[in-house]
Design a protein around this motif. Structure first.
Motif, PDB file in Angstrom:
ATOM      1  N   PRO A  46     -86.076 -43.266 -11.675  1.00 50.97           N
ATOM      2  CA  PRO A  46     -84.646 -42.933 -11.775  1.00 50.97           C
ATOM      3  C   PRO A  46     -84.224 -41.871 -10.757  1.00 50.97           C
ATOM      4  N   LEU A  47     -85.131 -40.957 -10.413  1.00 52.93           N
ATOM      5  CA  LEU A  47     -84.783 -39.932  -9.427  1.00 52.93           C
ATOM      6  C   LEU A  47     -84.533 -40.560  -8.062  1.00 52.93           C
ATOM      7  N   LEU A  48     -85.384 -41.518  -7.665  1.00 53.20           N
ATOM      8  CA  LEU A  48     -85.209 -42.177  -6.371  1.00 53.20           C
ATOM      9  C   LEU A  48     -83.932 -42.998  -6.358  1.00 53.20           C
ATOM     10  N   ALA A  49     -83.663 -43.729  -7.434  1.00 51.06           N
ATOM     11  CA  ALA A  49     -82.447 -44.544  -7.491  1.00 51.06           C
ATOM     12  C   ALA A  49     -81.196 -43.674  -7.426  1.00 51.06           C
ATOM     13  N   GLN A  50     -81.198 -42.569  -8.156  1.00 52.83           N
ATOM     14  CA  GLN A  50     -80.026 -41.697  -8.166  1.00 52.83           C
ATOM     15  C   GLN A  50     -79.834 -41.024  -6.818  1.00 52.83           C
ATOM     16  N   ALA A  51     -80.933 -40.551  -6.204  1.00 52.99           N
ATOM     17  CA  ALA A  51     -80.811 -39.895  -4.904  1.00 52.99           C
ATOM     18  C   ALA A  51     -80.336 -40.878  -3.838  1.00 52.99           C
ATOM     19  N   ALA A  52     -80.885 -42.085  -3.827  1.00 57.60           N
ATOM     20  CA  ALA A  52     -80.445 -43.083  -2.850  1.00 57.60           C
ATOM     21  C   ALA A  52     -78.976 -43.416  -3.036  1.00 57.60           C
ATOM     22  N   ALA A  53     -78.512 -43.459  -4.289  1.00 57.68           N
ATOM     23  CA  ALA A  53     -77.110 -43.756  -4.555  1.00 57.68           C
ATOM     24  C   ALA A  53     -76.200 -42.618  -4.097  1.00 57.68           C
ATOM     25  N   TRP A  54     -76.632 -41.389  -4.269  1.00 54.36           N
ATOM     26  CA  TRP A  54     -75.794 -40.257  -3.866  1.00 54.36           C
ATOM     27  C   TRP A  54     -75.593 -40.216  -2.345  1.00 54.36           C
ATOM     28  N   TYR A  55     -76.569 -40.678  -1.595  1.00 54.34           N
ATOM     29  CA  TYR A  55     -76.492 -40.559  -0.136  1.00 54.34           C
ATOM     30  C   TYR A  55     -76.196 -41.898   0.550  1.00 54.34           C
ATOM     31  N   HIS A  56     -75.962 -42.972  -0.203  1.00 54.77           N
ATOM     32  CA  HIS A  56     -75.872 -44.293   0.435  1.00 54.77           C
ATOM     33  C   HIS A  56     -74.649 -44.431   1.341  1.00 54.77           C
ATOM     34  N   ASP A  57     -73.581 -43.716   1.053  1.00 56.66           N
ATOM     35  CA  ASP A  57     -72.365 -43.790   1.882  1.00 56.66           C
ATOM     36  C   ASP A  57     -72.171 -42.529   2.712  1.00 56.66           C
ATOM     37  N   LEU A  58     -73.246 -41.854   3.086  1.00 52.65           N
ATOM     38  CA  LEU A  58     -73.138 -40.620   3.869  1.00 52.65           C
ATOM     39  C   LEU A  58     -72.446 -40.866   5.205  1.00 52.65           C
ATOM     40  N   GLY A  59     -72.623 -42.062   5.772  1.00 53.52           N
ATOM     41  CA  GLY A  59     -72.009 -42.364   7.067  1.00 53.52           C
ATOM     42  C   GLY A  59     -70.499 -42.422   7.054  1.00 53.52           C
ATOM     43  N   LYS A  60     -69.896 -42.534   5.882  1.00 45.67           N
ATOM     44  CA  LYS A  60     -68.437 -42.600   5.807  1.00 45.67           C
ATOM     45  C   LYS A  60     -67.783 -41.261   6.147  1.00 45.67           C
ATOM     46  N   THR A  61     -68.591 -40.215   6.279  1.00 48.64           N
ATOM     47  CA  THR A  61     -68.011 -38.918   6.656  1.00 48.64           C
ATOM     48  C   THR A  61     -67.557 -38.908   8.120  1.00 48.64           C
ATOM     49  N   GLU A  62     -68.020 -39.873   8.927  1.00 49.43           N
ATOM     50  CA  GLU A  62     -67.609 -39.926  10.336  1.00 49.43           C
ATOM     51  C   GLU A  62     -66.165 -40.398  10.482  1.00 49.43           C
ATOM     52  N   ASP A  63     -65.800 -41.430   9.733  1.00 46.64           N
ATOM     53  CA  ASP A  63     -64.417 -41.963   9.772  1.00 46.64           C
ATOM     54  C   ASP A  63     -63.953 -42.200   8.348  1.00 46.64           C
ATOM     55  N   PRO A  64     -63.739 -41.177   7.566  1.00 47.41           N
ATOM     56  CA  PRO A  64     -63.410 -41.372   6.142  1.00 47.41           C
ATOM     57  C   PRO A  64     -62.080 -42.067   5.923  1.00 47.41           C
ATOM     58  N   GLN A  65     -61.132 -41.949   6.880  1.00 46.32           N
ATOM     59  CA  GLN A  65     -59.810 -42.516   6.675  1.00 46.32           C
ATOM     60  C   GLN A  65     -59.810 -44.036   6.675  1.00 46.32           C
ATOM     61  N   TYR A  66     -60.899 -44.662   7.151  1.00 41.63           N
ATOM     62  CA  TYR A  66     -60.954 -46.115   7.202  1.00 41.63           C
ATOM     63  C   TYR A  66     -61.499 -46.722   5.910  1.00 41.63           C
ATOM     64  N   PHE A  67     -61.685 -45.902   4.900  1.00 37.95           N
ATOM     65  CA  PHE A  67     -62.232 -46.407   3.640  1.00 37.95           C
ATOM     66  C   PHE A  67     -61.277 -46.050   2.519  1.00 37.95           C
ATOM     67  N   ALA A  68     -60.990 -47.075   1.699  1.00 31.85           N
ATOM     68  CA  ALA A  68     -59.868 -47.008   0.761  1.00 31.85           C
ATOM     69  C   ALA A  68     -59.984 -45.847  -0.214  1.00 31.85           C
ATOM     70  N   GLU A  69     -61.212 -45.483  -0.631  1.00 28.90           N
ATOM     71  CA  GLU A  69     -61.333 -44.425  -1.622  1.00 28.90           C
ATOM     72  C   GLU A  69     -60.877 -43.074  -1.105  1.00 28.90           C
ATOM     73  N   ASN A  70     -60.763 -42.968   0.229  1.00 32.90           N
ATOM     74  CA  ASN A  70     -60.294 -41.718   0.837  1.00 32.90           C
ATOM     75  C   ASN A  70     -58.845 -41.800   1.312  1.00 32.90           C
ATOM     76  N   GLN A  71     -58.185 -42.953   1.045  1.00 35.79           N
ATOM     77  CA  GLN A  71     -56.797 -43.153   1.482  1.00 35.79           C
ATOM     78  C   GLN A  71     -55.884 -42.891   0.284  1.00 35.79           C
ATOM     79  N   PHE A  72     -55.343 -41.726   0.243  1.00 35.11           N
ATOM     80  CA  PHE A  72     -54.428 -41.387  -0.852  1.00 35.11           C
ATOM     81  C   PHE A  72     -53.103 -40.922  -0.238  1.00 35.11           C
ATOM     82  N   GLY A  73     -52.089 -41.776  -0.412  1.00 31.29           N
ATOM     83  CA  GLY A  73     -50.763 -41.440   0.119  1.00 31.29           C
ATOM     84  C   GLY A  73     -50.616 -41.668   1.605  1.00 31.29           C
TER      85      GLY A  73
END
Length: 827
Positions: A568-595
């Motif tokens: 469970p530790l490996l699964a949770q850690a992998a899930a927490w970091y799986h979208d780390l690359g979205k920090t480069e262009d966060p505006q292109y991903f809907a969860e970061n588009q508010f308003g």
């Protein structure tokens, strides 16, 4: 590095390990000849001796001497009477009463006057001694006309305190509270005598003397004098002495107590030990003892190995010619090296069979070699420290091997290392107890370490393992110990102490070894799951929507992993970091588009696909920058696998039906480990469920259909074809995901006055199923699952889910659902 190169390196590491282990096990041992020890009285027997025939009668001097001493000690001490002591006591008694009589009066003698009247007066004066030795002056006047008349004057007497003081000076052994009653009784007696009564003190003196003589007749030993005197001082044990001439009961009781205490004060021991007579009787008792002999019959045990040899046993062994010592030779160094080599090869063979993936990582195999060499070093410890006390050998830190192997590798590898650990210990010590203990000590921590999910649990695992070692050491020392279990409790305490120290040392070494070998352990995962990790802080600051999505995916993945006994530790850690690359262009991903408007609206599909695809490669780059282990970074490159970005492909297909679908695929890798499959499913399910909840109130049946549909898509897409997940595991994962989603999207009470959604949208009927080909909506109208895919690609205000891909050779037309079964799809 190619597999062939990795294998060659591992073979080299194995050869070095064999040489190192052989050197450690044989250094300072083997090929040495020792002379057999000589038999000597009082020295431990080198072996177990059994009589091969009946011996002669052997005189047992030790037993005979012991019997003589026992007979002599049974003789009572001879005492003789000490007449001088008896006379001294009686003189003291008489002297006390004489002093009591004389001390009652002043120094001038008393005067007694008698007058007789006659017709012719005549006076005569005489001095004569009385019965007590005092001088009395008598003046006699005689007349011829009157009969004789006698007058006695009042005698001058000392006060009581002076009498007591004088008697105390004369008889310091007699206490004041004993003297005072005598003085009081004496003065009362003198008063009665002056009145013409008979004196009671002759009777008091006689009773005192007779009681003293009776006590002396029984005899008083020096050691008994204090006890005899106490019987006279204790009112409960004082003898019954009755003075009949005393007029009152009070005086009689006072006299009884005073007489008893006087006797107790003046008594002396009148029996003297006669050493010569006593020794003569003891010698006679010794002479009467018969000589003790011992005879061993064929088959009788003469002496056990390790027991001190007595004179009788040595005589018997010599008579029977049982001891024919041979030269003692240590085991051959070649034999020890061979057995050590076999133990290492067995460990390598078993590792290759149960965990072949380890052979592809030379650094991992090098770490295993280090543990084997460390095990060889540990095996030598008992032989070095347990020279005088066998129980000290249980301090060996073999449990550290189990801790490190279970944390760095897996429970199977840790259990496997029990074989070489026990083998090395057998070679080093030739001791059954230490050999079994070493093997068990490696296995014990596996059960406690395998399921840790926090550092607190890891510390408790160390304590539990140390506690479990104690009864093991107790039983082994009791069963195999040289002293028959005399040191069993000490062995248990030392084993627990060694387990605690070894466990905490192992925890410190693990951090160093995992960094050196580039491994992902429970300790590493616990560090990565710290919300203050720099990479997570970056994700939270630059892409807060993605951060919250990752936290939810991690929760889903952790619960699903626990359901199938994955990590469970490996699964949770992998899930927490799986979208780390979205920090480069966060505006292109809907969860970061508010308003804000969706930037994909102004981009061609190919460009949008490139941007969305880049979050995987950007994530891997950031993972290297933040030193995220490859085991966790696999969640970045495997959470999409090679899925097709359906929405962008359908857009491109509407404009050009010959478009290549490979342009719209993710460039990841299909998940291999169970944990990475769980992350892929959790990512897709969380996104789709969020979209579903935005369109209508989720139901249990709707969430179940949603999870089943997404899982089936992954199977049809061959994303799970290379994973370790079984169909049974997949069923439990889906059930756990549904339970978790039901907890997240539970119904809440509407609050009056709060604004509701601006538009009520709901999933089309059959949202849990893919539409058939004939029922597929127009290209411009995506289905509910297509909308879920849009979320992941950053097109809507919702979250993502992946869909089908094309097998090689299929017609590159817009995606349609298949009706193949799960089994057919994976095949």
């Amino acid at each position: 590095m190619t597999r062939r190169a990795a294998t060659l390196i591992n073979v080299g590491i194995l050869a070095v390990t064999i040489v190192a282990v052989a050197v450690i096990l044989t250094v300072g041992r083997g090929e040495t000849v020792e002379e057999a020890p000589d038999l000597a009285i009082g020295q431990p027997s080198p072996e177990h001796f059994i009589a091969n025939r009946t011996t002669s009668e052997i005189e047992d001097e030790v037993a005979t001497l012991a019997a003589e001493d026992a007979a002599a000690n049974s003789v009572q001490t001879v005492f003789t009477r000490n007449n001088e002591a008896e006379l001294a006591v009686l003189r003291d008694i008489s002297g006390f009463y004489a002093a009591l009589d004389a001390g009652a009066f002043d120094e001038a003698p008393p005067i007694i006057t008698t007058t007789t009247t006659t017709t012719i007066p005549e006076t005569t004066t005489t001095q004569a001694p009385d019965e007590e030795g005092s001088t009395t002056t008598v003046v006699t006047t005689t007349t011829t006309t009157l009969p004789p008349t006698t007058t006695t004057t009042t005698l001058p007497r000392k006060d009581i305190e002076q009498q007591v003081l004088e008697l105390q000076i004369l008889y310091p052994r007699v206490r004041e509270d004993t003297i005072r009653p005598f003085v009081e009784l004496k003065n009362s007696d003198l008063d009665r005598v002056a009145e013409g009564e008979t004196s009671a003190f002759p009777e008091i003196h006689e009773k005192t003397r007779s009681q003293t003589e009776s006590e002396l007749l029984d005899g008083i030993k020096p050691r008994d004098l204090a006890d005899v005197a106490d019987t006279y001082f204790n009112p409960l044990t004082q003898p019954a002495i009755f003075i009949a001439s005393l007029p009152t009961r009070e005086e009689q009781e006072k006299a009884r107590e005073a007489i008893s205490e006087l006797i107790g004060s003046l008594l002396q021991a009148n029996l003297t030990a006669d050493e010569n007579a006593t020794e003569a009787q003891r010698q006679t008792a010794r002479d009467d003892v018969e000589t003790v002999t011992v005879q061993y019959r064929a088959g009788d045990t003469i002496v056990e190995a390790g027991e001190p040899i007595s004179r009788v046993q040595l005589t018997a062994i010599t008579e029977l010619e049982l001891y024919q010592p041979d030269e003692v030779q240590e085991p051959s160094t070649w034999a020890m090296a061979l057995v050590g080599t076999i133990a290492v090869l067995l460990a390598a063979f078993f590792l290759w069979r149960i965990a072949p993936s380890q052979w592809s990582h030379p650094r991992h195999f090098m770490l295993l070699a280090f543990l084997l060499i460390l095990a060889a070093v540990i095996s030598r410890i008992p032989d070095l420290i347990a020279t005088d006390l066998h129980a000290l050998g249980y301090l060996m830190p073999a449990v550290a091997i189990g801790f490190m192997a279970a944390i760095l590798f897996d429970p199977r590898t840790a259990t496997l290392l029990a074989v070489p650990m026990a083998g090395f210990t057998a070679i080093s010590t030739n001791d059954v107890a230490f050999t079994v203990f070493a093997g068990v000590a490696v296995v014990i921590p596996v059960a406690f370490v395998s399921s840790v999910s926090s550092r607190g649990q890891l510390r408790r695992a160390v304590v539990y393992s140390a506690a479990a070692l104690a009864p093991v050491a107790f039983g082994l020392e009791w069963l195999f110990g040289p002293d028959g279990g005399a040191d069993a409790w000490r062995a248990a305490g030392l084993a627990a102490l060694g387990g605690l120290v070894a466990g905490f040392i192992a925890m410190g070494l693990v951090s160093f070894l995992e960094n050196a070998a580039g491994m992902t352990t429970s300790l590493t995962l616990l560090d990565l799951l710290d919300r203050n990790h720099p990479a997570l802080r970056l994700l939270e600051e630059k892409a807060p929507g993605t951060f919250n999505h990752s936290m939810l995916v991690g929760s889903l993945a952790g619960r699903a992993a626990r359901a199938i006994d994955a990590n469970p530790l490996l699964a949770q850690a992998a899930a927490w970091y799986h979208d780390l690359g979205k920090t480069e262009d966060p505006q292109y991903f809907a969860e970061n588009q508010f308003g804000v408007s969706n930037p994909h609206d102004s981009l061609p599909p190919e460009r949008s696909a490139e941007i969305v695809r880049a979050h995987v490669t950007d994530g891997m780059r950031l993972a290297r920058q933040y030193r995220i282990p490859i085991g966790v970074a696999d969640g970045i490159r495997m959470h999409h696998g090679t899925s097709l970005m359906r929405y962008f492909y359908n857009e491109a297909y509407a404009e050009d039906s010959t478009v290549n679908p490979d342009l719209f695929r993710h460039h990841g890798v299909e998940p291999r480990q169970k944990e990475m499959v769980i992350v892929m499913l959790s990512d897709a399910v969380e996104a789709a469920a969020r979209s579903y909840a935005q369109h209508e109130d989720p139901t249990a049946e709707g969430l179940r259909n949603l999870v089943d549909t997404i899982t089936q898509e992954k199977l049809d897409d061959h994303q799970l074809a290379y994973s370790d997940l079984t169909f049974g595991d997949l069923t439990m994962v889906k059930a756990e995901l549904v339970r978790s989603l039901m907890g997240y999207y539970h119904t809440r009470v509407p609050y009056p006055g709060f604004p509701g959604p601006t538009a009520q949208r709901s999933l089309p009927a059959g949202a849990g199923e893919l539409p058939a080909a004939d029922d597929r909506p127009d290209q411009d109208t995506p289905t509910a699952l297509e909308r879920s895919a849009e979320i992941d690609e950053g097109l809507t205000d919702d979250e993502p889910v992946e869909d089908d891909i094309f097998d090689e050779g299929e017609d590159p037309s817009p995606i349609e659902a298949t009706d193949e079964s799960v089994l057919e799809a994976t095949e």
